[in-house]
Design an enzyme around this catalytic site. Structure first.
Site, PDB file in Angstrom:
ATOM      1  N   LYS A  76       0.943  -1.168  -0.037  1.00 36.61           N
ATOM      2  CA  LYS A  76       0.030   0.176  -0.156  1.00 36.61           C
ATOM      3  C   LYS A  76       0.728   1.519  -0.145  1.00 36.61           C
ATOM      4  O   LYS A  76       1.928   1.243   0.733  1.00 36.61           O
ATOM      5  CB  LYS A  76      -0.888  -0.047   1.238  1.00 36.61           C
ATOM      6  CG  LYS A  76      -1.995   1.092   1.289  1.00 36.61           C
ATOM      7  CD  LYS A  76      -2.800   0.950   2.634  1.00 36.61           C
ATOM      8  CE  LYS A  76      -3.754   2.029   2.853  1.00 36.61           C
ATOM      9  NZ  LYS A  76      -4.781   1.630   3.952  1.00 36.61           N
ATOM     10  N   SER A 151      -9.744   1.390   3.366  1.00 40.30           N
ATOM     11  CA  SER A 151      -9.097   2.118   2.345  1.00 40.30           C
ATOM     12  C   SER A 151      -7.850   1.658   1.542  1.00 40.30           C
ATOM     13  O   SER A 151      -7.551   2.156   0.470  1.00 40.30           O
ATOM     14  CB  SER A 151      -8.268   3.262   3.280  1.00 40.30           C
ATOM     15  OG  SER A 151      -7.144   2.755   4.167  1.00 40.30           O
ATOM     16  N   SER A 175      -9.826  -1.113   7.408  1.00 39.40           N
ATOM     17  CA  SER A 175      -9.247  -0.760   6.038  1.00 39.40           C
ATOM     18  C   SER A 175      -8.759  -1.940   5.428  1.00 39.40           C
ATOM     19  O   SER A 175      -8.627  -1.862   4.043  1.00 39.40           O
ATOM     20  CB  SER A 175      -8.316   0.289   5.957  1.00 39.40           C
ATOM     21  OG  SER A 175      -8.818   1.420   5.850  1.00 39.40           O
TER      22      SER A 175
HETATM   23  N1  GLN Z   1     -12.933   3.565   6.914  1.00 42.08           N
HETATM   24  C1  GLN Z   1     -12.446   3.830   8.050  1.00 42.08           C
HETATM   25  C2  GLN Z   1     -12.010   5.259   7.854  1.00 42.08           C
HETATM   26  O1  GLN Z   1     -12.456   5.940   6.921  1.00 42.08           O
HETATM   27  C3  GLN Z   1     -11.056   3.175   8.413  1.00 42.08           C
HETATM   28  C4  GLN Z   1     -10.110   3.577   7.674  1.00 42.08           C
HETATM   29  C5  GLN Z   1      -8.840   2.561   7.864  1.00 42.08           C
HETATM   30  O2  GLN Z   1      -8.935   1.837   8.642  1.00 42.08           O
HETATM   31  N2  GLN Z   1      -7.619   3.150   7.573  1.00 42.08           N
HETATM   32  O3  GLN Z   1     -11.517   5.917   8.684  1.00 42.08           O
END
Ligand code: GLN
Length: 486
Positions: A76, A151, A175
């Protein structure tokens, strides 16, 4: 008949048997990444030359090498890999090339892995659909009109499309598990402190953990045991021995207790998701496990608590992007103040700005006690819920997500409904416990569904073994439409 998946297990056995070379594996991987990226937008950088050079060097070495020798992986774009970019999906880090490797990168390299590229993600890992990337949305290999989740959507899509057998993502609130479920693959979020955050760009430091995608539980476990463990450069890593997860797989599930918080399987869950998860619960019964009721009475507060704590931490972590040290700087500012202001205004996207404002608000004097402090107290109650639940069971089972993959654009105008995608996942991050998402069939319109198992702190061996047992008995037979050709 579909060809068998090119798992780490298969690639490693072909390499050690001599029927292929690391160079051939890398060339095939990079070719697939380049061919599919126009459709998926999963990679922000594909390092063809670097990957081939590295693979050739591995082929030239004598001896067996590490556990991931010659295995291609994707990383990532918020994790530092020397020689590659690290934009975090943000315009403000456009052109940033970190001069060092993250600890997880060093460990992958030491194990012989071949890092083939950097994957797209929501800007600074803030999002649940990958639509917040400054470099365009990632598409779901099962249906390119739909989101892969976020994400870490680029890493999820790259694994689901069979470009790489495994990839690194990061979790702050789900994420990796959420996109794993939406893309029909395995995702593991380890215990907080299990994996070093050195070289992972900070979002919410008390929640962030590097996490792993794999085509199978075994692949994900193998990568996790490679990157896990104490690191002098991250004081929050624990000095707890890293077990060999994979060698503990197998055996029956007699005596295992799966806890199901029934209250979380009610309203708001898509009917197909509920049906598939109920089948997974029955499958555990058939495998010999006992299914018991547990309660997580404060789980309903987890989204609210998460979006206070994560934004508070993000607002201070993101203060460092001021146009001086990294990446993007606004053009022709008339003075220093304007340089800061315009760099941040032009460099950050809408969701990141929303989080910085929310986080600054909940930390500001007069509101700190009402929001931030209260959220910390409820976080402790959520942690206690898990401790109580693990008195009665070895793992807690829930859906990973309330719905299968949604359409691109479906939730972009409604941040609150987007935040609800994390309803089952962010509680594990708040409690610091590990979780794994496992595919459990398809919805009526052919989209993958996943369930998750959460375990006690350092309970990775238990949840991974349980996940592997389910997967062996119920492998996902279907494959995504968009796939690397054999
Ligand atoms: N979807 C969650 C957020 O928007 C989690 C994001 C993540 O785990 N980096 O914060």
């Amino acid at each position: 008949m579909t060809a068998p998946d090119r798992t780490i297990e298969l690639i490693s056995s072909e390499l050690s048997g001599g029927s292929t070379s690391a160079r051939a594996v890398a060339a095939r991987t990079v070719g697939a990444a380049e061919r599919l990226n126009g459709m998926l937008n999963a990679f922000l950088q594909i390092d063809r030359e670097g990957a081939l050079r590295r693979a050739e060097a591995l082929d030239g070495e004598k001896g067996g090498g590490g556990a991931l020798r010659g295995v291609p992986v994707a990383v990532k774009d918020n994790i530092c890999v020397r020689g590659m970019q690290a934009t975090c999906g943000s315009r403000i880090l456009a052109g940033y090339h970190p001069p060092y490797d993250a600890t997880v990168t060093e460990r992958l390299n030491a194990a012989g892995a071949v890092i083939v590229g950097k994957t797209n993600c929501d800007e600074f890992a803030m999002g649940s659909s990958n639509e917040n990337s400054a470099y365009g949305a990632v598409r779901n290999p099962w249906d390119t009109e739909r989101v892969p989740g976020g994400s870490s959507g680029g890493s999820a899509a790259a694994v689901a499309a069979r470009i790489v057998p495994a990839a690194l993502g990061s979790e702050t609130g789900g994420s990796v598990r959420q996109p794993a479920a939406l893309c029909g693959i395995v995702g593991v979020k380890p215990t907080y402190g299990r994996v070093s955050r050195y070289g992972l760009v900070a979002f919410g430091s008390s929640l962030d953990q590097v996490s792993v995608f794999g085509l199978t539980v075994r692949d994900a476990a193998l990568v996790l045991q490679t990157i896990a463990g104490r690191d002098e450069r991250d004081a929050t890593t624990a000095d707890v021995a890293v077990p060999d997860y994979v060698s503990q797989f197998g055996g029956d599930l007699k005596g295992a207790r799966i806890g199901v918080p029934r209250a979380l399987l009610g309203e708001g869950v898509d009917a197909d998701v509920r049906a598939r998860v109920e089948e997974a619960i029955d499958a555990y019964r058939s495998l010999g496990a006992e299914v018991v009721d547990v309660e997580l009475p404060h789980a309903g507060y987890s989204i609210a608590v998460y979006y206070i704590i994560a934004t508070a931490e993000a607002s201070s972590n993101l203060a460092r992007y001021d146009g001086v040290r990294y990446g993007f700087r606004a053009e022709d500012p008339k003075d220093l103040r304007e340089m800061y202001r315009r760099t941040r205004e032009e460099g950050f996207g809408a969701e990141v700005k929303r989080r910085i404002m929310l986080g600054t608000y909940v930390l500001s004097s007069g509101y700190y006690d009402a929001y931030y402090l209260k959220a910390q107290k409820v976080r402790t109650l959520i942690q206690r819920d898990f401790l109580d639940a693990f008195e009665k069971c070895d793992a807690v089972l829930t859906p990973t997500t309330p719905t299968p993959a949604f359409r691109l654009g479906e939730k972009t105008d409604d941040p609150l409904s987007m935040y609800l995608s994390d309803i089952y996942t962010c509680m594990a991050n708040l409690a610091g416990v590990p979780g794994v998402s496992v595919p459990c069939g398809l919805s009526s319109n052919g989209l993958p569904v996943g369930f998750q198992l959460m375990g006690p702190h350092w309970g990775e061996p238990v949840i991974l073994r349980l996940a592997d047992a389910y997967e062996r008995a119920h492998p996902l037979a279907a494959r995504p439409r968009v796939m690397a050709a054999e």
